[in-house]
Scaffold this motif. Structure first.
Motif, PDB file in Angstrom:
ATOM      1  N   PRO A  81       0.833  -1.205   0.000  1.00  0.00           N
ATOM      2  CA  PRO A  81       0.000   0.000   0.000  1.00  0.00           C
ATOM      3  C   PRO A  81       0.865   1.250   0.000  1.00  0.00           C
ATOM      4  CG  PRO A  81       0.039  -0.972   2.179  1.00  0.00           C
ATOM      5  CD  PRO A  81       0.782  -1.912   1.278  1.00  0.00           C
ATOM      6  N   GLU A  82       0.260   2.407  -0.241  1.00  0.00           N
ATOM      7  CA  GLU A  82       1.035   3.639  -0.357  1.00  0.00           C
ATOM      8  C   GLU A  82       1.774   3.982   0.935  1.00  0.00           C
ATOM      9  OE1 GLU A  82      -1.116   6.970  -1.811  1.00  0.00           O
ATOM     10  OE2 GLU A  82      -1.781   5.970  -3.655  1.00  0.00           O
ATOM     11  N   THR A  83       1.115   3.844   2.057  1.00  0.00           N
ATOM     12  CA  THR A  83       1.744   4.183   3.341  1.00  0.00           C
ATOM     13  C   THR A  83       1.525   3.023   4.314  1.00  0.00           C
ATOM     14  OG1 THR A  83      -0.278   5.355   4.006  1.00  0.00           O
ATOM     15  CG2 THR A  83       1.513   6.662   3.043  1.00  0.00           C
ATOM     16  N   PRO A  84       2.301   1.957   4.172  1.00  0.00           N
ATOM     17  CA  PRO A  84       2.101   0.784   5.036  1.00  0.00           C
ATOM     18  C   PRO A  84       2.382   1.096   6.498  1.00  0.00           C
ATOM     19  CG  PRO A  84       4.125   0.570   3.754  1.00  0.00           C
ATOM     20  CD  PRO A  84       3.405   1.759   3.214  1.00  0.00           C
ATOM     21  N   LYS A  85       1.567   0.511   7.371  1.00  0.00           N
ATOM     22  CA  LYS A  85       1.703   0.706   8.818  1.00  0.00           C
ATOM     23  C   LYS A  85       2.050  -0.612   9.507  1.00  0.00           C
ATOM     24  CE  LYS A  85      -1.672   4.474   8.649  1.00  0.00           C
ATOM     25  NZ  LYS A  85      -3.001   4.945   9.095  1.00  0.00           N
ATOM     26  N   GLY A  86       2.785  -1.421   8.821  1.00  0.00           N
ATOM     27  CA  GLY A  86       3.182  -2.719   9.352  1.00  0.00           C
ATOM     28  C   GLY A  86       3.504  -3.643   8.196  1.00  0.00           C
ATOM     29  N   LYS A  87       3.892  -4.853   8.530  1.00  0.00           N
ATOM     30  CA  LYS A  87       4.276  -5.800   7.493  1.00  0.00           C
ATOM     31  C   LYS A  87       3.952  -7.217   7.952  1.00  0.00           C
ATOM     32  CE  LYS A  87       8.429  -7.318   4.927  1.00  0.00           C
ATOM     33  NZ  LYS A  87       9.907  -7.098   4.791  1.00  0.00           N
ATOM     34  N   LEU A  88       3.175  -7.912   7.131  1.00  0.00           N
ATOM     35  CA  LEU A  88       2.844  -9.308   7.372  1.00  0.00           C
ATOM     36  C   LEU A  88       3.598 -10.175   6.375  1.00  0.00           C
ATOM     37  CD1 LEU A  88       1.159 -11.753   8.411  1.00  0.00           C
ATOM     38  CD2 LEU A  88      -0.604 -11.083   6.742  1.00  0.00           C
ATOM     39  N   VAL A  89       4.259 -11.209   6.866  1.00  0.00           N
ATOM     40  CA  VAL A  89       4.916 -12.197   6.014  1.00  0.00           C
ATOM     41  C   VAL A  89       4.153 -13.515   6.137  1.00  0.00           C
ATOM     42  CG1 VAL A  89       7.013 -13.536   5.598  1.00  0.00           C
ATOM     43  CG2 VAL A  89       7.175 -11.119   6.232  1.00  0.00           C
ATOM     44  N   MET A  90       3.818 -14.122   5.001  1.00  0.00           N
ATOM     45  CA  MET A  90       3.253 -15.466   4.992  1.00  0.00           C
ATOM     46  C   MET A  90       4.165 -16.345   4.148  1.00  0.00           C
ATOM     47  SD  MET A  90      -0.894 -15.051   4.742  1.00  0.00           S
ATOM     48  CE  MET A  90      -0.968 -14.219   3.147  1.00  0.00           C
ATOM     49  N   THR A 175       5.849  -7.182  11.347  1.00  0.00           N
ATOM     50  CA  THR A 175       5.100  -7.118  12.599  1.00  0.00           C
ATOM     51  C   THR A 175       4.380  -8.426  12.894  1.00  0.00           C
ATOM     52  OG1 THR A 175       3.358  -6.017  11.305  1.00  0.00           O
ATOM     53  CG2 THR A 175       4.803  -4.619  12.619  1.00  0.00           C
ATOM     54  N   ALA A 176       4.312  -9.313  11.895  1.00  0.00           N
ATOM     55  CA  ALA A 176       3.719 -10.644  12.085  1.00  0.00           C
ATOM     56  C   ALA A 176       4.194 -11.546  10.952  1.00  0.00           C
ATOM     57  CB  ALA A 176       2.194 -10.589  12.101  1.00  0.00           C
ATOM     58  N   ALA A 177       4.344 -12.839  11.265  1.00  0.00           N
ATOM     59  CA  ALA A 177       4.696 -13.828  10.248  1.00  0.00           C
ATOM     60  C   ALA A 177       3.854 -15.069  10.482  1.00  0.00           C
ATOM     61  CB  ALA A 177       6.185 -14.174  10.309  1.00  0.00           C
ATOM     62  N   PHE A 178       3.165 -15.504   9.423  1.00  0.00           N
ATOM     63  CA  PHE A 178       2.328 -16.702   9.477  1.00  0.00           C
ATOM     64  C   PHE A 178       2.976 -17.786   8.622  1.00  0.00           C
ATOM     65  CE2 PHE A 178      -1.557 -13.687   9.783  1.00  0.00           C
ATOM     66  CZ  PHE A 178      -1.253 -13.416  11.107  1.00  0.00           C
ATOM     67  N   VAL A 179       3.282 -18.906   9.226  1.00  0.00           N
ATOM     68  CA  VAL A 179       3.907 -20.018   8.521  1.00  0.00           C
ATOM     69  C   VAL A 179       2.831 -21.038   8.202  1.00  0.00           C
ATOM     70  CG1 VAL A 179       5.729 -21.751   8.601  1.00  0.00           C
ATOM     71  CG2 VAL A 179       6.022 -19.570   9.805  1.00  0.00           C
ATOM     72  N   CYS A 180       2.672 -21.336   6.920  1.00  0.00           N
ATOM     73  CA  CYS A 180       1.530 -22.142   6.474  1.00  0.00           C
ATOM     74  C   CYS A 180       1.865 -23.621   6.339  1.00  0.00           C
ATOM     75  CB  CYS A 180       0.985 -21.564   5.174  1.00  0.00           C
ATOM     76  SG  CYS A 180       0.473 -19.839   5.367  1.00  0.00           S
ATOM     77  N   GLU A 181       2.711 -24.097   7.275  1.00  0.00           N
ATOM     78  CA  GLU A 181       2.918 -25.533   7.414  1.00  0.00           C
ATOM     79  C   GLU A 181       1.641 -26.154   7.990  1.00  0.00           C
ATOM     80  OE1 GLU A 181       5.361 -27.561   6.658  1.00  0.00           O
ATOM     81  OE2 GLU A 181       7.079 -26.268   6.222  1.00  0.00           O
ATOM     82  N   ALA A 182       1.589 -27.478   7.952  1.00  0.00           N
ATOM     83  CA  ALA A 182       0.357 -28.182   8.308  1.00  0.00           C
ATOM     84  C   ALA A 182      -0.083 -27.929   9.745  1.00  0.00           C
ATOM     85  CB  ALA A 182       0.551 -29.681   8.086  1.00  0.00           C
ATOM     86  N   GLY A 183      -1.410 -27.795   9.906  1.00  0.00           N
ATOM     87  CA  GLY A 183      -1.992 -27.842  11.238  1.00  0.00           C
ATOM     88  C   GLY A 183      -1.979 -29.285  11.721  1.00  0.00           C
ATOM     89  N   ARG A 184      -2.043 -29.487  13.038  1.00  0.00           N
ATOM     90  CA  ARG A 184      -1.896 -30.849  13.566  1.00  0.00           C
ATOM     91  C   ARG A 184      -2.550 -31.000  14.924  1.00  0.00           C
ATOM     92  NH1 ARG A 184       4.163 -30.661  12.624  1.00  0.00           N
ATOM     93  NH2 ARG A 184       3.352 -29.256  11.039  1.00  0.00           N
TER      94      ARG A 184
END
Length: 390
Positions: A81-90, A175-184
């Motif tokens: 976005p033009e003025t990001p207020k954070g960063k999410l990594v997936m 500000t957050a990272a979501f790792v999409c490995e398997a749920g268990r």
């Protein structure tokens, strides 16, 4: 993002997951039909083409491919976005543990609520889940004012020797990272993973004719056998700390020669940075012990994955996601696992990290790899709602 009530966000996420479910199955079917074990460059190229086509279809993303020599390509998709207020990594990964020919021998298929396919849950399900969750949030107009980066790397199954550089780059400012490995297990989310290290034990002896001059030799194989018994004695059954020995070699000149070289690898699974140092010191100490006169030992310890520690930042992120899950009617218990993932790197490099966002696993790293099919739309709508709620 336009102002939306929590109920509107959840409804949009649920509807979007239903709309794109068939598309996700189509993508999984195509991806699971391709041999793409780590280092299968041709297979990786086919997978990358499928994923890039889908990301182009979603639109609004800056797409980057990064060469990993002899491994393939990583994909980085970025919403800015033009003025990001954070960063999410997936993140999820494109490689599997399977060999050429396995995809045809064990084809993708669905039996009731069970989806079978090599890599369907580790980690192609995570790829289609995360990208579709982003799509749902985008098309519903509920993307946050945050930069969102999706990383799909090609070498996770061997410790991400190239991919870890991408994680180090993108963890900065996250500000957050979501790792999409398997749920268990109870369908929870993961705040702790052990690290992964490898100790290579090499013994150097003296070759001699085993019949005419046995006493002049010094058997590296026999010394290694003693070393392996020492390693076995290190196992802590009460605390479930185990050292697995594999990749044995030695005595290649046959039984007619006293072996002048022998080696093995040992898997180490530390639970903290402190324990990593302790384990390395314990294995290096094997160099000073000698059971067979004339044999010397060298131990080389390497780190594949740092520890994903249960930090206050990781726990705070988990608690936020857990509460959103409750509004869907999902119970998302906090969990830990001894196996490592790319989440270990993201947390190590400073990003608050939560793992296990992917579909629910029944089996992985097996020819009957499988997942609970209904968990794919469940996790897709959960992730879309989480993206919108950041």
């Amino acid at each position: 993002m336009a102002t939306m009530s929590r109920g509107q966000i959840l409804e949009a996420a649920k509807n979007g997951a239903a709309v794109y479910f068939d598309k996700q199955i189509e993508l999984l079917r195509r991806m699971c039909s391709i041999d793409c074990g780590t280092g299968e460059v041709e297979g990786n190229a086919k997978i990358v083409e499928i994923v890039l086509d889908y990301l182009h279809e979603i639109g609004g993303l800056e797409l980057e491919t990064i060469d990993a020599p002899d491994l393939g390509k990583h994909i980085v998709a970025r919403y800015r976005p033009e003025t990001p207020k954070g960063k999410l990594v997936m993140c999820a990964h494109l490689d599997t543990v399977f060999k050429p020919g396995d995809a045809a021998a064990y084809p993708f298929h669905i039996d009731g609520d069970i989806c079978y396919g090599l890599g369907c849950v580790d980690c192609k399900g995570g790829v289609v889940m995360s990208s579709t969750a982003f799509r749902i949030a985008k098309e519903a107009g509920m993307l946050p004012d945050q930069e969102i980066v999706m990383i799909y790397n090609c070498d996770e199954e061997i410790g991400s020797p190239s991919g870890r550089k991408v994680y180090e780059r993108e963890a900065k400012g996250a500000t957050a990272a979501f790792v999409c490995e398997a749920g268990r297990k109870e369908n929870g989310l993961i705040t702790f993973r052990k690290g992964s290290m490898k100790a290579k034990i090499e013994c150097f002896g003296k070759a001699a004719h085993s019949a005419l001059a046995y006493e002049e030799g010094a058997s590296a194989v026999l010394e290694l056998a003693h070393k392996m018994i020492e390693v076995e004695a290190m196992n802590d059954w009460e605390n479930k700390v185990f050292y697995n020995i594999a990749d044995l070699e030695g005595g290649k000149n046959g039984v007619g020669t006293v072996a002048d070289y022998a080696a093995c690898n040992v898997s180490l699974k530390p639970s903290s940075e402190v324990e990593m140092a302790e384990m390395e010191a314990r294995f290096k100490a094997l160099e000073s012990s000698c059971h067979i006169e004339g044999v010397t030992t060298k131990v080389t310890v390497t780190t594949s994955f740092p520890v994903l520690e249960r930090t206050p930042a990781n726990v705070a992120l988990y608690e936020k996601i857990r509460d959103i899950g409750v509004e869907f009617g999902f119970v998302l218990p906090e969990q830990r696992t001894p196996a490592a993932s790319d989440g270990n790197f993201l947390s190590h490099y400073g990003a608050p990290t939560l793992d296990g966002f992917g579909p629910y696993v029944y089996k992985m790293h097996a020819i009957d790899e499988s997942m609970r099919l209904s968990s794919l739309p469940e996790r897709t709508m959960l992730t879309a709602a989480v993206i919108a709620s950041l």
